[in-house]
Each structure stands twice: as structure tokens, then as C-alpha cells.
Design an enzyme around this catalytic site. Structure first.
Site, PDB file in Angstrom:
ATOM      1  N   HIS A   1       0.773  -1.140  -0.093  1.00  0.00           N
ATOM      2  CA  HIS A   1      -0.026   0.080  -0.004  1.00  0.00           C
ATOM      3  C   HIS A   1       0.886   1.016  -0.112  1.00  0.00           C
ATOM      4  O   HIS A   1       1.670   1.571   0.872  1.00  0.00           O
ATOM      5  CB  HIS A   1      -0.857   0.130   1.197  1.00  0.00           C
ATOM      6  CG  HIS A   1      -1.971  -1.236   1.275  1.00  0.00           C
ATOM      7  ND1 HIS A   1      -3.260  -0.998   0.704  1.00  0.00           N
ATOM      8  CD2 HIS A   1      -1.743  -2.413   1.641  1.00  0.00           C
ATOM      9  CE1 HIS A   1      -3.698  -2.251   0.944  1.00  0.00           C
ATOM     10  NE2 HIS A   1      -2.918  -3.342   1.421  1.00  0.00           N
ATOM     11  N   LEU A   2       0.989   1.982  -0.918  1.00  0.00           N
ATOM     12  CA  LEU A   2       1.603   3.180  -1.113  1.00  0.00           C
ATOM     13  C   LEU A   2       0.910   4.428  -0.849  1.00  0.00           C
ATOM     14  O   LEU A   2       1.547   5.537  -0.912  1.00  0.00           O
ATOM     15  CB  LEU A   2       2.129   3.299  -2.554  1.00  0.00           C
ATOM     16  CG  LEU A   2       3.262   1.968  -2.947  1.00  0.00           C
ATOM     17  CD1 LEU A   2       3.942   2.195  -4.175  1.00  0.00           C
ATOM     18  CD2 LEU A   2       4.239   1.653  -2.086  1.00  0.00           C
TER      19      LEU A   2
ATOM     20  N   ASP B   1       2.296  -7.082   2.194  1.00  0.00           N
ATOM     21  CA  ASP B   1       0.935  -6.435   2.575  1.00  0.00           C
ATOM     22  C   ASP B   1       1.396  -5.234   3.638  1.00  0.00           C
ATOM     23  O   ASP B   1       0.753  -4.571   4.516  1.00  0.00           O
ATOM     24  CB  ASP B   1      -0.097  -7.124   3.479  1.00  0.00           C
ATOM     25  CG  ASP B   1      -1.381  -6.659   3.644  1.00  0.00           C
ATOM     26  OD1 ASP B   1      -1.681  -5.436   3.101  1.00  0.00           O
ATOM     27  OD2 ASP B   1      -2.282  -7.165   4.372  1.00  0.00           O
TER      28      ASP B   1
END
Lengths: 428, 309
Positions: A62-63, A305
Site C-alpha cells: 500500500h503506497l 501487505d
């Protein structure tokens, strides 16, 4: 422009290579791999005592950009990945706005391209607005650079919608990545349901909340021509379902995370919110089953993740804290410490799970050291020990359960397209 | 001395048998003070006790407040609702504010399990957990054990039944944690939908049939049924609950002749316990409340009484 990586232990699972040798990189591509090479003009990288692998691929991060730049940006996430030993990451679409259309996907891909450093592939949403109702324009998403679709963070509760997503995506050849969680069974859950949730008095998330959805999606995949990938698979029961489905030839793959093979639900004794993650840390039996799945090939790959959060999202009551672990900068040492050092999994299987495994799931032309391919390389010192200090993370997310733990096996250099982008924990 | 090396009281699981005994033994003379004409001793003069309740409570908060006052501590109460946590000041900031005002002991009730642990890590004040989520209610556990020992003379080897919504009960968990250190046979009984996973691993025997559970019991601790659980679909109706899991005269006769009936209050009469049982000679429900003050006096005294280091 050439680089000669000399004297390392080359582990290239896709080509069945595990040997001491040299790698010559020319113009950003793997030129030669052999026991001994010389090249007059080449810059030499001394890899004696080090493990040289194809560049590690993390297909689940997740950026946070656009929308949650206070948690992470594409730039900081890429730096974290490079320092953590990753040459390619795929970022999930639960941003704000969500990545459910060509414009957002293009923004993510272009922002990453401008930053250079490493390869970033966006993952588009399965459904518009991640609402679970209408499927997205998947052809447009693929054109904009998306390598898969997922509503990660949220399950597609409507089985009819999931069926159509599997059918539609099959035309493009993109896998559908499922966040397998029945959100009624998991409602208000804080941790794995079992003895420790009873002891700590926290609402449990039963294993069946995941397994029921894994079972449903396997059956939907069987009836469609689709391809299903189970994100962050966390229970022995889910693994059993995947194993059985694979034996029947159903096109399903799965990933497991470093935290699910290293930590258990028992770790929540102090209500430390850095251990709060979804799917939750499971039982010791589940951990054993996941590791077994990695050994027998049921598990296709590992993924972090990576879920960075700002301090305030974790510095609060346990029930109010956000789920997630900032994982990019500890993934390699955690897997080496808990899988390789313990003798549970041999190193080439671990390397495969981070390279050829995810490349195969996503159809990426990376993850090997085959001559002619892009020279994405991760070099690891599997003997090096270091104590985790999140203050030194490149990621904005300091939320790690491994803080102050001494782990063995750290990346020492990351090469992307033949260029050293990170060395000894620093961006070059 | 119990609290010489222990800053906080967060649960009973972490105390050993000797520590629990020492708290209960200290409560005995404290109870004498309660029965005096002038209920005040100067033991905690100049000390400040703050009760911070993020969840409604009548008896626990009042009990702590009186316990402090009887020992001459200054007591203040901060009434907060959980909703203000969500939108207003963070728990950490609230606690810091209370600390810098000079509070010695913070007594905390919170609807979320582990909130006192979070606070304890972030403050120099001593923290007493007055109930956190489903996790623990150590002073209730102690006062229950004190009440049982007072009547039975001992805790060792007693058969103690805990009846009701075990899943959502911090009272049940603290009772199991405490009583199991005294070799009690702790039996839990209630509807299967209100029974937490793997409760046996905590050292309790699980029953779904109330008659079987009550057979030969020395003590029955009846839990309050929170009626809103019905709306969540965890049991079908209050009458069906009362019919199958309510403690009535007939069921009481299955226990030992000298059985004790406990209830942490507030009671739903006619639901989990029949009025004629609650008001019978077997009931120690009112004495539990008195003993609760004595136990809390004992704790405050042990934690901040005497010369400070």
C-alpha cells in the site's frame, strides 16, 4: 556500461541455479551467468559471502498515494522497497480516490516512473469505488499499467459480482486478487478468534471468515475461465482449500506474508497495536501450516501487505487502532530469520517465493537471472544481524511489530535495470 | 509486599496466590473501619485518587471514591463518555492532564479491552483497572473471592459456577483467573452463543446445561445479562433465556445446602436470577458491595499507603 558481480552464491530458482559464480550485467540486462567471468571495462561488485538473487518482487503493498500522503507516498514507499531489497512492487488501489479508472492508474504509474528507483505496477479495483457492486473498466486499467484487479481491504461480498469479475478479467488475462473475508463473520473483530482472544477479551475474527470466502471464490473460479489469487492467506484451512483446488486444476494461487509465518495471536498480550493486522495473526498451528504450504508448493509467493500508518493511527486504544504493518524494510530478514535460519525452508524456496513465484502469478517478465532479461538483482548477506529500528525506516510508516528485535539476513544491495539503487540500507 | 515491585493492577492473571491473599487479608481490617461510627483513618492523607470512567458505572466508581475518602485521600472523578474519545481529546492526552495535576492513582474503567494497559505504559501514575472491555475486572474478582472466603473460611477446592454471558464478561474472566490459583473447580455455563472460544484453556469446565453445572456447587456467581445482546442475535429472547439459564429456587436446590449466590450487579430480576433467590439467605449480593469498598481500600493502601520511596 557493465557491472560484474563476482563470487556470490547465485540463487536463481527459475533456472534451477544455486552456485558460486559471477554475473555480468551489460546495458541494464543480464549478459552472462557463469562460474567465473572476466570483463575488462566492468565495474566489479564483490559479492563473496553474499547471496545474489533475482530482484525481489512484492506484489502486495500500500503506497497510500493519492489521498493518504501522511501515511506514505509513492516516493517514500519506493525508497522503502529499494532499501528493503525489492526491485518491483505492486500497489493496491485503496487510495483516495480509489484506483478504479484509467486516470488514477495512470497517475500512479507515471508518478512511479518519474521517481525511477524501482518498478511499480498499480493494481486496479475490481469494482467501481471499491463498493462491490459494478465491475471496473478492466481493459482501460490494464492499458494504464495495472497488472491485476483487487478490492483489497474489502471483500467482494456479492458472489454474482465476483463471478462477473472473474469472467471479465479472464479476457484480459489479469488475475483477480481476493481479500477473502466474510465481513459479517469478521465484524468488529480485533484479532484471531481462539484461546487468546478469549484470554485478552478482544472480539475475535474466526478463521472461517477467511475460509468461507476462499471456498466460495475457488468454486466461482472453477465455473468461470478466471484466475484467482488469494491475498495474504492466513489459515491452515484456507491453505487446505487451495491445495485441494490446485489438485483439481483450478487456476488459483495464493500469497502469504512474513508476519503470518513469524508471529502468532499470543503476541497481543500487551495490546501492542503494532501487532494489529488484518487478516489477524493466527494460531501456532496456522503458522506451521503456512510454512508447510510454502515447502510443498501450495503457496505461490510471499508478499508484505506493507501497510504504513501515521503514528496517531497506532498510538491509541487497541480497538481504535488501524490494521496494518509497515513491512517492506523487514520482509527479507524476517523470512530468513524465521524460515531459513530455523531450517524449516531451504533458501532457494524462499527466494522463489519472492521472485519467480510472484512473477508467474502476475505474468511479469522478471524474477529470473536469465541472460537477456532486465538486470533486477537483490543481494543479501544471510549472516548479517541487525536490530530493527523503525526510526531509520525510509517508509513513513514506523508501525512494525519487530521493533528492537535482532534479525539475521539483510539485503545489502538492490539493482534495478543494472543500476545499484540501494546499498547497505541507504538509497544510492 | 504486593505492590513494591508492581506499579499497576491490570488483571488477576499476573498476580500469584500469595499476592491475592495479601490483598484479601488487608481488606479484613479495612472492613472494620467501614463499620465504625467515624469511618475515617488518615492513612492516605495528601494522596490523590482520580476515577476516570469511560463507561457507565454506579457501584464501582462510588466504591472507589468512598474507599479513598475513608482513607483520607482526595478523590476526584472524571466522567467521560466513549463518544468524546472518538472526536475529542485522545486518551493519552487526557491521562497526561490528570497526571500533571498531581494524581497518584488513576482508577480506570473503559469499554475497550487493553485500554488500561495502554494508559499504564504512558503514565507515571499507578493505574487500577476498574474494568476493561471483556478482558478483566480485577477488583470485582478480588471482592468476589473475599466474599466467598469470608463465608466459607477458605477458597481451596471449592466448586464455583459462573452462570450467564461468559463471552462478554470481564467478571467471569477475572473470577477464573483468580479462583484457579486456589484449586477451585470453576464451571462456566451459559448459552453456546455467549461462550468464548477455548475457555477450557483458561482452566474452566464448560457446560451448556445449567442443571449439570449446578450439581454440588459451593458458589454460584450469576452474571448480568446485557439485554442488548439479544438485538445482536446472540440469544433469541429474554423469556427463553430466563427459562433455560435463569437461577431459580428449583435449580438452586441442586447445589450444596450452604451454597452462596453472588451477582456483580446491577441485576435483571426475573431474568438471570429470580427475586426469591436474590433476596434469599443464600445471597451475599449486598455484602459483595460492602466488601468491594474494603477490597478497594486495601488496594489503595497497599499501593500508595505508608512512606513513599
Amino acid at each position: 556500461m557493465s557491472i560484474l558481480i563476482k563470487g556470490g552464491r547465485i540463487i536463481d530458482p527459475a533456472n534451477n541455479i544455486d552456485m558460486i559464480g559471477d554475473i555480468l550485467i551489460t546495458d541494464g540486462l543480464i549478459d552472462k551467468v557463469a562460474a567465473s567471468l572476466t570483463a575488462k571495462e566492468a565495474e566489479v561488485f564483490d559479492a563473496q559471502g553474499l547471496v545474489v538473487c533475482p530482484g525481489f518482487i512484492d506484489m502486495h503493498v500500500h503506497l497510500r498515494e493519492p489521498g493518504f500522503e501522511y501515511k506514505e507516498t509513492i516516493a517514500t514507499g519506493m525508497r522503502a522497497a529499494a532499501v528493503g531489497g525489492f526491485t518491483t512492487v505492486c500497489c493496491m488501489p485503496n487510495t483516495d480516490p480509489v484506483c478504479d479508472n484509467r486516470a488514477v492508474a495512470t497517475f500512479v504509474a507515471e508518478t512511479a516512473r518519474r521517481n525511477k528507483l524501482i518498478n511499480v505496477h498499480p493494481i486496479g479495483c475490481i469494482t467501481k469505488g471499491q463498493k462491490g457492486q459494478e465491475i471496473t473498466e478492466m481493459f482501460a486499467l490494464a492499458e494504464a499499467g495495472c497488472v491485476a484487479v483487487s478490492d483489497d481491504g474489502l471483500p467482494v461480498m456479492n458472489a454474482e459480482v465476483m463471478r462477473r469479475a472473474l469472467e471479465y478479467s479472464s479476457m484480459i488475462g489479469m488475475p483477480v486478487i481476493a481479500h477473502s473475508e466474510d465481513n459479517r463473520l469478521a465484524e468488529e473483530g480485533q484479532m484471531h478468534e481462539g484461546y487468546y482472544s478469549t484470554l485478552y477479551g478482544l472480539k475475535g475474527i474466526p478463521a472461517v471468515a477467511e475460509e468461507a470466502m476462499v471456498a466460495r471464490d475457488i468454486l466461482l473460479t472453477e465455473m468461470t475461465a478466471g484466475r484467482l489469487h488469494i491475498a495474504h492467506l492466513s489459515t491452515g484451512g484456507s491453505l487446505h482449500l487451495v491445495r485441494e483446488a490446485k489438485s483439481r486444476g483450478i487456476r488459483v494461487s495464493c500469497e502469504i506474508t512474513p508476519h503470518h509465518i513469524s508471529l502468532t495471536d499470543q503476541a497481543l498480550a500487551d495490546y501492542d497495536t503494532n501487532f494489529k493486522v488484518n487478516p489477524p495473526l493466527r494460531s501456532q498451528q496456522d503458522v506451521k501450516a503456512l510454512i508447510q504450504g510454502l515447502c510443498d508448493g501450495t503457496v505461490d509467493c510471499m508478499a508484505t501487505d506493507h501497510a504504513p500508518h501515521e503514528l496517531e493511527a497506532k498510538d491509541c486504544e487497541f480497538n481504535l487502532a488501524s490494521f496494518g504493518i509497515s513491512g517492506l524494510e523487514t520482509a527479507i530478514p524476517v523470512t530468513i530469520e524465521y524460515l531459513v535460519k530455523t531450517g524449516l525452508v531451504n533458501i532457494s524456496q524462499v527466494v522463489k517465493a519472492w521472485t519467480a513465484g510472484p512473477a508467474r502469478v502476475l505474468g511479469l517478465d522478471r524474477g529470473t537471472l536469465t541472460p537477456g532479461k532486465a538486470a533486477d538483482i537483490t543481494i543479501i548477506d544471510i549472516e548479517a544481524t541487525k536490530t530493527v529500528n523503525s526510526e531509520l525506516f525510509e517508509s513513513k510508516g514506523k508501525n512494525t511489530p519487530y521493533q528492537d528485535m535482532t534479525l539475521q539476513g539483510w539485503p545489502v544491495a538492490t539493482l534495478v535495470d543494472g543500476r545499484i539503487v540501494a546499498e547497505k540500507g541507504r538509497i544510492v | 509486599m504486593v505492590f513494591k515491585h508492581r506499579k499497576d493492577l491490570l488483571g488477576l492473571a499476573e498476580l500469584n496466590r500469595a499476592e491475592i491473599e495479601s490483598i484479601i487479608n488487608t481488606a479484613v481490617p479495612m472492613k472494620d473501619i467501614l463499620t465504625r461510627d467515624i469511618k475515617k483513618v488518615p492513612a492516605l492523607r495528601g494522596k490523590v485518587v482520580c476515577t476516570v470512567f469511560y463507561e457507565n458505572s454506579t457501584r464501582t466508581r462510588t466504591s472507589f471514591e468512598l474507599a479513598g475518602k475513608y482513607l483520607s485521600a482526595d478523590t476526584v472523578n472524571l466522567a467521560v463518555s466513549t463518544s468524546s474519545v472518538q472526536k475529542g481529546e485522545s486518551l493519552k492526552d487526557t491521562i497526561k492532564t490528570i497526571e500533571v495535576m498531581g494524581t497518584d492513582v488513576m482508577v480506570m474503567r473503559h469499554s475497550m479491552s487493553g485500554a488500561p494497559h495502554y494508559v499504564a505504559r504512558n503514565t507515571k501514575m499507578r493505574v487500577i483497572n476498574a474494568g476493561d472491555g471483556f478482558h478483566a475486572h480485577p477488583t470485582q474478582g478480588l471482592l468476589d473471592m473475599y466474599s466467598i472466603r469470608e463465608k466459607k473460611g477458605t477458597l481451596d477446592g471449592l466448586k464455583v459456577v459462573i452462570l450467564g454471558d461468559i463471552q462478554h464478561s470481564r467478571v467471569a474472566r477475572s473470577n477464573i483467573a483468580g479462583l484457579s490459583k486456589f484449586g477451585c473447580e470453576v464451571r462456566v455455563v451459559g448459552p453456546s452463543t455467549l461462550m468464548p472460544a477455548d475457555i477450557e484453556n483458561m482452566g474452566a469446565k464448560r457446560f451448556y446445561n445449567i442443571e449439570e453445572a449446578l450439581d454440588g456447587a459451593d458458589v454460584i456467581n450469576v452474571l448480568r445479562l446485557q439485554l442488548e445482546r439479544q438485538k445482536k442475535g446472540l440469544f433469541p429472547s429474554v423469556p427463553e433465556y430466563a427459562e433455560n439459564f435463569g437461577l431459580n429456587r428449583k435449580r438452586l436446590s441442586l447445589a450444596k445446602k450452604d451454597v452462596l449466590v453472588l451477582h456483580p450487579g446491577p441485576m435483571n430480576r426475573g431474568v438471570e436470577v429470580a427475586s426469591d433467590v436474590a433476596d434469599s439467605a443464600f445471597s451475599v449480593i449486598n455484602e459483595q458491595v460492602t466488601n468491594g469498598v474494603a477490597i478497594r481500600m486495601a488496594l489503595l493502601y497497599l499501593m500508595i499507603g505508608g512512606a513513599s520511596e
